[in-house]
Design a protein around this motif. Structure first.
Motif, short mmCIF file in Angstrom:
data_model
loop_
_atom_site.label_atom_id
_atom_site.label_comp_id
_atom_site.label_asym_id
_atom_site.label_seq_id
_atom_site.Cartn_x
_atom_site.Cartn_y
_atom_site.Cartn_z
N ALA A 121 27.34 -46.38 -15.27
CA ALA A 121 26.96 -47.32 -16.31
C ALA A 121 25.43 -47.43 -16.34
CB ALA A 121 27.58 -48.69 -16.08
N ALA A 122 24.90 -47.77 -17.50
CA ALA A 122 23.45 -47.87 -17.65
C ALA A 122 23.10 -49.09 -18.49
CB ALA A 122 22.89 -46.60 -18.29
N LYS A 123 21.88 -49.58 -18.30
CA LYS A 123 21.43 -50.73 -19.08
C LYS A 123 19.91 -50.66 -19.22
CE LYS A 123 20.99 -54.63 -16.70
NZ LYS A 123 21.27 -55.81 -15.87
N LEU A 129 26.04 -53.41 -20.42
CA LEU A 129 26.28 -52.15 -19.75
C LEU A 129 26.90 -51.15 -20.71
CD1 LEU A 129 27.78 -53.23 -16.29
CD2 LEU A 129 25.46 -52.45 -16.79
N THR A 130 26.38 -49.91 -20.68
CA THR A 130 26.99 -48.81 -21.42
C THR A 130 27.63 -47.90 -20.39
OG1 THR A 130 25.32 -48.95 -23.15
CG2 THR A 130 26.60 -46.92 -23.01
N PHE A 131 28.94 -47.71 -20.51
CA PHE A 131 29.70 -46.95 -19.52
C PHE A 131 29.95 -45.52 -19.95
CE2 PHE A 131 31.26 -49.85 -16.24
CZ PHE A 131 30.99 -51.09 -16.79
N GLY A 132 30.05 -44.64 -18.95
CA GLY A 132 30.57 -43.30 -19.17
C GLY A 132 32.09 -43.35 -19.17
N GLY A 133 32.70 -42.20 -19.41
CA GLY A 133 34.15 -42.15 -19.55
C GLY A 133 34.92 -42.10 -18.24
N GLY A 134 34.20 -41.99 -17.12
CA GLY A 134 34.87 -42.01 -15.82
C GLY A 134 35.19 -40.64 -15.28
N THR A 135 35.23 -40.54 -13.95
CA THR A 135 35.66 -39.34 -13.24
C THR A 135 36.72 -39.76 -12.23
OG1 THR A 135 33.54 -38.19 -13.44
CG2 THR A 135 35.00 -37.47 -11.66
N ARG A 136 37.87 -39.12 -12.31
CA ARG A 136 38.94 -39.44 -11.36
C ARG A 136 38.77 -38.58 -10.12
NH1 ARG A 136 43.63 -41.98 -11.96
NH2 ARG A 136 43.36 -41.99 -14.21
#
Lengths: 113, 114
Positions: free
Chosen positions: A91-93, A101-108
């Protein structure tokens, strides 16, 4: 318009080895970055963060590296443990946006015993 | 003693209905948020309140109305529910909005529209 991207949707690693998660961003105004960890049916949990004035921050087994010129950050987990199996969000701000917060889509991540 | 608690955990309802999701935090934080996690798993901020005052209001349909009766509570009311509202909604809180103040999340409310 994805300003924060995690291009690897999943990662499998052997217990005891290093997990490296990557995150890219496009908005050069971002000045603070965070990693969150999420287990199924639970909310994200804060893991570690880094300010844009630094290039590395370490907390136990977790280290975050920031390359501002490449607009890239990575999270290293050493050694990986089965309990680390979860989805990790970058996440970034930036200051003018308050605490948005702007989030990425995630990594499992799957850590195999 | 859950830090950020949301109720209900699951909500199944018909299109067109009005529903509310409640959020409470016992961390003493002064800032609260609502996020939506869609089917593609992206977490996107919807609203943020600081000391009961709205400070972030993203491009969200006005069918969504947050209400903060006090700084420990931030509820989300949704009118005329649509199929596209199906998602997991997360509440979060932080102490202030400074960069060193990570947000603490609840466990989410899964909303399913039939």
């Amino acid at each position: 318009d994805q300003q924060v991207k995690q291009n690897s949707p999943s990662l499998s690693v052997q217990e005891g080895r290093i997990s490296i998660l990557n995150c890219d961003y496009t908005n050069s105004m971002f000045d603070y970055f965070l990693w969150y960890k999420k287990y199924p049916a639970e909310g994200p949990t804060f893991l570690i963060s880094i300010s844009s004035i630094k290039d590395k921050n370490e907390d136990g087994r977790f280290t975050v590296f920031l390359n501002k010129s490449a607009k890239h950050l990575s999270l290293h987990i050493v050694p990986s443990q089965p309990g680390d199996s979860a989805v990790y969000f970058c996440a970034a701000k930036y200051g003018a946006a308050g605490n948005k917060l702007t989030f990425g889509g995630g990594t499992r991540v799957l850590v195999k015993p | 003693d859950t830090a950020v608690s949301q109720t209900p955990k699951y909500l199944v309802t018909q299109m067109g209905n009005d529903k509310s999701i409640k959020c409470e935090q016992n961390l003493g934080h002064d800032t609260m948020y609502w996020y939506k996690q869609d089917s593609k798993k992206f977490l996107k901020i919807m609203f943020s309140y600081n000391n009961k005052e709205l400070i972030i209001n993203e491009t969200v349909p006005n069918r969504f109305s947050p209400k903060s009766p006090d700084k420990a509570h931030l509820n989300l009311h949704i009118n005329s529910l649509e199929l596209g509202d199906s998602a997991v909604y997360f509440c979060a809180s932080s102490q202030g909005t400074g960069e060193a103040q990570p947000q603490h999340f609840g466990d989410g409310t899964r909303l399913s529209i039939l």
